[in-house]
Design an enzyme around this catalytic site. Structure first.
Site, PDB file in Angstrom:
ATOM      1  N   ARG A   1      21.609 -34.373 -31.491  1.00 39.93           N
ATOM      2  CA  ARG A   1      21.725 -33.238 -30.560  1.00 39.93           C
ATOM      3  C   ARG A   1      22.233 -33.665 -29.172  1.00 39.93           C
ATOM      4  O   ARG A   1      21.789 -33.158 -28.138  1.00 39.93           O
ATOM      5  CB  ARG A   1      20.379 -32.500 -30.428  1.00 39.93           C
ATOM      6  CG  ARG A   1      20.043 -31.666 -31.654  1.00 39.93           C
ATOM      7  CD  ARG A   1      18.751 -30.912 -31.470  1.00 39.93           C
ATOM      8  NE  ARG A   1      17.609 -31.827 -31.383  1.00 39.93           N
ATOM      9  CZ  ARG A   1      16.418 -31.505 -30.896  1.00 39.93           C
ATOM     10  NH1 ARG A   1      16.203 -30.296 -30.444  1.00 39.93           N
ATOM     11  NH2 ARG A   1      15.451 -32.395 -30.857  1.00 39.93           N
TER      12      ARG A   1
ATOM     13  N   GLY B   1       0.306 -11.461 -31.024  1.00 41.56           N
ATOM     14  CA  GLY B   1      -0.221 -12.661 -31.672  1.00 41.56           C
ATOM     15  C   GLY B   1      -0.331 -13.866 -30.767  1.00 41.56           C
ATOM     16  O   GLY B   1      -1.410 -14.355 -30.493  1.00 41.56           O
TER      17      GLY B   1
ATOM     18  N   GLU C   1      17.656  -9.635 -40.534  1.00 37.62           N
ATOM     19  CA  GLU C   1      18.670 -10.700 -40.577  1.00 37.62           C
ATOM     20  C   GLU C   1      19.208 -10.971 -41.963  1.00 37.62           C
ATOM     21  O   GLU C   1      20.285 -11.502 -42.125  1.00 37.62           O
ATOM     22  CB  GLU C   1      18.085 -12.008 -40.038  1.00 37.62           C
ATOM     23  CG  GLU C   1      17.941 -12.000 -38.561  1.00 37.62           C
ATOM     24  CD  GLU C   1      17.538 -13.363 -38.029  1.00 37.62           C
ATOM     25  OE1 GLU C   1      17.631 -14.352 -38.760  1.00 37.62           O
ATOM     26  OE2 GLU C   1      17.126 -13.392 -36.867  1.00 37.62           O
TER      27      GLU C   1
ATOM     28  N   CYS D   1      10.594  -7.773 -34.267  1.00 36.31           N
ATOM     29  CA  CYS D   1      11.015  -7.763 -32.879  1.00 36.31           C
ATOM     30  C   CYS D   1      12.496  -7.473 -32.747  1.00 36.31           C
ATOM     31  O   CYS D   1      13.261  -8.311 -32.321  1.00 36.31           O
ATOM     32  CB  CYS D   1      10.647  -9.039 -32.162  1.00 36.31           C
ATOM     33  SG  CYS D   1      10.723 -10.493 -33.144  1.00 36.31           S
TER      34      CYS D   1
ATOM     35  N   HIS E   1      10.524 -10.845 -22.544  1.00 38.56           N
ATOM     36  CA  HIS E   1      11.608 -11.781 -22.219  1.00 38.56           C
ATOM     37  C   HIS E   1      11.792 -11.920 -20.717  1.00 38.56           C
ATOM     38  O   HIS E   1      12.497 -12.808 -20.257  1.00 38.56           O
ATOM     39  CB  HIS E   1      12.917 -11.306 -22.844  1.00 38.56           C
ATOM     40  CG  HIS E   1      12.841 -11.182 -24.333  1.00 38.56           C
ATOM     41  ND1 HIS E   1      12.716 -12.281 -25.155  1.00 38.56           N
ATOM     42  CD2 HIS E   1      12.836 -10.108 -25.146  1.00 38.56           C
ATOM     43  CE1 HIS E   1      12.642 -11.871 -26.408  1.00 38.56           C
ATOM     44  NE2 HIS E   1      12.707 -10.560 -26.441  1.00 38.56           N
TER      45      HIS E   1
HETATM   46  N1  GLN Z   1       3.037 -13.409 -34.064  1.00 36.24           N
HETATM   47  C1  GLN Z   1       4.197 -13.991 -33.478  1.00 36.24           C
HETATM   48  C2  GLN Z   1       3.965 -14.209 -31.999  1.00 36.24           C
HETATM   49  O1  GLN Z   1       3.250 -13.455 -31.424  1.00 36.24           O
HETATM   50  C3  GLN Z   1       5.393 -13.110 -33.651  1.00 36.24           C
HETATM   51  C4  GLN Z   1       6.647 -13.739 -33.137  1.00 36.24           C
HETATM   52  C5  GLN Z   1       7.893 -12.954 -33.379  1.00 36.24           C
HETATM   53  O2  GLN Z   1       7.848 -11.836 -33.813  1.00 36.24           O
HETATM   54  N2  GLN Z   1       9.050 -13.513 -33.114  1.00 36.24           N
HETATM   55  O3  GLN Z   1       4.512 -15.101 -31.403  1.00 36.24           O
HETATM   56 ZN    ZN Z   2       8.502 -10.314 -32.199  1.00 35.51          ZN
END
Ligand code: GLN
Ligand code: ZN
Length: 759
Positions: free
Chosen positions: A16, A437, A610, A648, A699
């Site tokens: 990398r 989470g 995806e 997400c 974000h």
């Molecule tokens: N449970 C995961 C978290 O809270 C979900 C992450 C995700 O959806 N990208 O990080």
């Molecule tokens: Zn998410």
């Protein structure tokens, strides 16, 4: 003679190097000169690694993204980065990532170009931005400099260029104008580019038009015809490349375009090869991509030769051989691996090994199989060993998959009935609050995980450290007043790798990195065999977390489709089959959590979307098995157990039916930046179950105010009845700081309270 070539080579480096150089440059630890020296070294190395080929690609290297490079080569740069301090590289990185170096304050308001997935891969490109006034003015300096570098190395250069039609197709018109109106202007730039290449003695140019494997309207097909009729006037040979799928309705068009050669992905479009040979005018070269550029497995060389020899007999010198697509999507070098099991290692091939395979095939065709007899034997032994290995095949797992029945994916009662049972059990307030989470992954947490891996922390010490983190996390959530708690996921590095480490049939590399975007890479684990879950994975952690609170503790899992889509998968059985194996393994975990008294379980399916195939006509069959896999994981529980799922992203319009079929009691999604508009589709579809639309954009470092969140939820209430709504952030909180998280969640809880009083 068979000509060998490559469509593109991974640019990130065996260790990398590109990533680290870029990140140092952005932090101003190294200068532009050092960055350029490093990248020139990398290119030299990569051409060296490809030097056995008849043609090497040039122009496939990029500091960030090849689509962005194309935009810059075409002088098509968003006006917001013009007239700012700095040089061309500053502009380039400002479009790529919003700023040039990490403390670039001269442009705090510059937004980065939008990023999106490159076809059906996990690579992301920067979307070109068009409007009706878009102009192009060619700047070939970067490409020509790289051609000069390559020539010095005595390799035969084949420049790689993103085709004009695919370039337009990938971009976005920012003003409702028709992108195709720009085609004429764009073609002048491409014509100029080709003449310049011809001018410096280039024989063959690779032009990528992967749009040819998508469903194209007549207008887009016409654009392709027009483009290549116009470009054919320049006396340079064009090899038109298509990859990632079948040509289908575009097959005849692809064969007829006035170019000098056509490359076909002979892995995904193998059954179109015969037709293409029939259609292709006999002055054209046919390049067959016979080595899979999307996976990590050795090619079965004997089988490939059996198939290729008659084709070679017919095409003779017109046959070229290559990997199916750019090798950007596979790790660089298997030789770097030190810890792989020798059996498994013998089944694998990364970019460099794939090019060796290519040379062996070409030599066998040109000079006879006996000239590579030893290599063919070694290859056959590995292929055979993999086929029959009992590490790959587990009869019990296969039997379990065969025994899956309809009932296993269906809840005992329909949602309205379950909702009543669950309401009685949990007695949650209106607008219940929860999180997705993860909580902040602090430096201490990362260090503890590292120390455990390196052995400087014993298993017991590690368990205590993680329990300590869990207990802090639970205390904080109780103090904030959340309704449904989580353990915070301190023990997880990543939502797929974490689970795969506890499943059989998985292998892990040390350096198997693949570029995701810019300097970001992922290291997908490799599924090599039948999957099972010998022991419970999360139960002890979640049970411990539940022991600390009277509030419901949500068990947290990753779903089978996401685990599949973020792994390298087997090529000896369909994805659907592997997904069902994962589904059964994760079902075991769900049922174990339920048995341990955990009555709310979240199953994340972040990557479900995806996996959608490139062609819409194939979506149904993917969704069918993917949703089925989720149902098998999730729906074996009792009515009173509440299943959550989380995704997400924010595009549900075209998959809402499938989402509803999953039948999760609650789905949490990312909505904070879209004014809840994306709930429209849930509304129109009369989506029946619970929804938690995100109100906190995780974000961003911004802390949303109570009013903002109340406002968002009021918009949600206009679409979904309040009694089915939850309040939660868009996604997990692992990248945020505790300080931010506490402020944002405390506002979120205040918003929930305010709404329950005056909804
Ligand atoms: N449970 C995961 C978290 O809270 C979900 C992450 C995700 O959806 N990208 O990080
Ligand atoms: Zn998410």
């Amino acid at each position: 003679m068979v000509t060998t070539h490559n469509l593109g080579f991974p640019r990130i480096g065996k260790k990398r190097e590109l990533k680290f150089a870029l990140e140092k440059y952005w932090k101003k630890i190294i200068s532009r000169e050092v960055l350029e020296e490093t990248t020139a070294d990398l290119r030299r190395q990569h051409w060296q690694d490809q030097s056995k080929l008849d043609f090497v690609p040039v122009g496939d290297f990029s500091l960030y993204d090849q689509v962005l490079d194309t935009s810059f080569m075409l002088g098509h740069v968003p006006s917001r980065v013009l007239d700012l301090p700095g040089d061309d590289l500053d502009s380039y990185f400002r479009v790529a990532r919003g700023r040039s170096v990490s403390d670039d304050s001269s442009c705090s308001s510059i937004s980065a170009g939008e990023m999106t997935k490159w076809f059906d891969t996990n690579y992301h490109y920067i979307v070109p931005e068009f409007d009706k006034n878009t102009q192009f003015s060619l700047d070939t300096s970067r490409l020509f400099q790289q051609i000069a570098e390559a020539k010095q190395q005595n390799v035969q250069v084949k420049p790689v260029i993103l085709g004009p039609v695919t370039y337009l197709w990938l971009g976005k018109a920012k003003d409702q104008s028709n992108k195709l109106d720009l085609l004429d202007k764009l073609l002048s730039a491409y014509a100029e580019l080709l003449s310049q290449l011809e001018g410096i003695g280039i024989q063959w140019v690779q032009i990528d038009e992967p749009v040819l494997v998508t469903e194209l309207s007549q207008t887009w097909q016409h654009a392709l015809r027009k483009a290549y009729f116009q470009l054919q006037t320049i006396p340079v040979n064009i090899l038109l490349t298509t990859y990632f799928g079948q040509l289908k309705d575009n097959l005849q068009l692809a064969c007829e375009l006035p170019v000098n050669g056509l490359h076909l992905d002979a892995i995904t479009a193998k059954d179109e090869v015969a037709k293409v040979i029939d259609w292709l005018p006999c002055h054209k070269v046919l390049s067959l991509g016979i080595i899979n550029g999307r996976n990590v497995w050795k090619t079965d060389l004997t089988e490939t030769l059996n198939w290729l020899e008659p084709i070679h007999a017919r095409l003779q010198d017109r046959l070229w051989l290559a990997p199916s697509c750019s090798l950007l999507h596979v790790p660089v070098d298997l030789e770097s691996e030190r810890e792989l099991d020798p059996d498994i290692e013998s089944w694998l091939a990364f970019a460099i090994q794939k090019l060796d395979e290519l040379s062996i095939l070409a030599k066998a065709l040109s000079k006879g199989r006996n000239t590579v007899a030893g290599k063919l034997l070694t290859n056959a032994a590995a292929i055979n060993n993999r086929k029959h290995s009992n590490r790959v095949h587990n009869e019990l797992v296969k039997k379990r998959v065969l025994e899956i029945n309809g009932q296993m994916g269906t809840r005992q009662s329909p949602y309205p009935q379950r909702a009543i049972t669950q309401h009685e059990k949990f007695n949650l307030p209106l607008y219940p609050t929860t999180t997705i989470g993860s909580f902040p992954q602090t430096q201490e947490i990362r260090q503890a995980r590292k120390d455990f891996r390196s052995g400087s922390l014993s298993e017991e010490q590690y368990r205590q450290a993680m329990q300590q983190e869990i207990s802090i996390c639970v205390q904080e959530q109780e103090a904030l007043g959340l309704d449904v708690l989580v353990h915070g996921e301190p023990e997880r590095n990543d939502m797929v790798e974490y689970f795969s480490e506890y499943l059989t049939g998985y292998a892990f590399t040390q350096f198997g990195w693949v570029q995701s975007y810019g300097s970001r890479c992922v290291k997908p684990p490799i599924i090599f065999g039948d999957i099972s879950r010998p022991h419970a994975i999360t139960v002890d952690w979640i049970r411990y977390a539940q022991s600390l609170t009277k509030k419901p503790m949500k068990g947290m899992l990753t779903g089978p489709v996401t685990i599949l889509n973020w792994s390298f998968v087997r090529d000896d059985q369909p994805r659907a089959e592997t997904c069902l194996q994962l589904a059964l393994a994760m079902r075991d975990e769900v049922l174990d959590l339920e048995k341990a008294g955990i009555s709310i379980i979240q199953i994340d399916e972040a990557a479900l979307r995806e996996g959608l195939p490139l062609r819409k006509t194939q979506w149904q069959s993917y969704l069918q098995w993917a949703i089925r896999a989720f149902q098998i994981t999730a729906n074996g529980v009792k009515d009173e157990t509440q299943i959550h799922t989380h995704m997400c992203y924010s595009e549900f319009n075209d998959i809402i039916e499938a989402i509803a079929e999953m039948d999760a009691d609650v789905i949490t999604i990312e909505t904070s930046r879209s004014d809840m508009e994306l709930l429209d589709v849930f509304d129109q579809f009369h989506y029946p179950n619970g929804i938690g639309p995100g109100v906190y954009d995780i974000h961003s470092p911004n802390i949303p105010s109570v009013d903002e969140m109340v406002n968002l939820m009021q918009m949600a209430t206009q679409r979904i009845p309040a009694k089915r709504l939850w309040i939660n952030p868009d996604c997990g909180l692992k990248t945020r700081s505790w300080e931010e998280v506490k402020l944002a969640l405390s506002n979120m809880i205040a918003a929930s309270q305010q709404l329950s009083v005056t909804p």
